[in-house]
Design a protein around this motif. Structure first.
Motif, mmCIF file in Angstrom:
data_model
loop_
_atom_site.group_PDB
_atom_site.id
_atom_site.type_symbol
_atom_site.label_atom_id
_atom_site.label_comp_id
_atom_site.label_asym_id
_atom_site.label_seq_id
_atom_site.Cartn_x
_atom_site.Cartn_y
_atom_site.Cartn_z
ATOM 1 N N ASP A 1 8.430 19.663 -5.266
ATOM 2 C CA ASP A 1 9.710 20.409 -5.783
ATOM 3 C C ASP A 1 10.833 20.289 -4.786
ATOM 4 O O ASP A 1 11.967 20.004 -5.006
ATOM 5 N N GLN B 1 12.519 17.282 -6.207
ATOM 6 C CA GLN B 1 12.872 18.292 -7.276
ATOM 7 C C GLN B 1 12.501 18.165 -8.623
ATOM 8 O O GLN B 1 13.078 18.297 -9.861
ATOM 9 N N SER B 2 11.216 17.748 -8.669
ATOM 10 C CA SER B 2 10.456 17.582 -10.106
ATOM 11 C C SER B 2 9.034 17.688 -9.754
ATOM 12 O O SER B 2 8.441 16.943 -8.594
#
Length: 166
Positions: A83, A87-88
């Motif tokens: 994350d 960002q995933s």
């Protein structure tokens, strides 16, 4: 039993010491050695491979006849790593956290000094922020945990007391 927490909080030292004290298996952190051997910056695929290896280590530990197996880190940290850096987060990680419960998380407090090395990236304020994110994630999955603080011997003594209470 998972020993977790922010960078440079003594997770590996505590994990090994608990394993020796209780004479039970210790599953070392896979990510550190994997990233150290890369001759490049790690990628999303590298972190996913690390997560898959952590799940494999967990599954192997569950097959042990020992009452306790100590894992040095677990998917909680890897999920947050995904994350923060990418960002995933692959959906299977959330699913694995739910379907592969941990009996107890020992969260190493940030009261030990952060020491820079070739793998660590998050000292200072970011270290504290990540620690809070880890705790929130553990609470979100309704897992049992305790924060372990103190210098090395004191921290080990507290962790032993926690485990003996369970």
């Amino acid at each position: 039993m998972v020993v977790t927490g922010a960078e440079s909080t003594g997770k590996s030292t505590l994990s090994k010491a608990l394993s020796e004290h209780f004479k039970v298996p210790f599953i070392p952190e896979f990510a550190r050695d994997y990233v150290l051997q890369l001759n490049r910056k790690y990628s999303f695929q590298d972190v996913e491979l690390i997560a898959q290896k952590q799940l494999e280590q967990y599954n192997n530990a569950k097959q042990s006849n020992h009452k306790i197996v100590v894992l040095d880190t677990w998917l909680i940290i890897t999920k947050i790593w995904f994350d923060v850096v990418f960002q995933s987060v692959p959906q299977w990680i959330d699913d694995a956290l739910k379907s592969h419960p941990v009996d107890m998380y020992l969260v190493c407090d940030t009261d030990l000094p952060w020491v820079k090395d070739n793998v660590r990236e998050n000292g200072g304020e970011m270290r504290e922020k990540l620690q809070q994110i880890y705790l929130a994630e553990i609470e979100q999955i309704n897992a049992k945990y305790e924060v372990v603080s103190g210098k090395h011997d004191e921290r080990l003594k507290k962790a032993i007391q926690i485990i003996e209470r369970i």
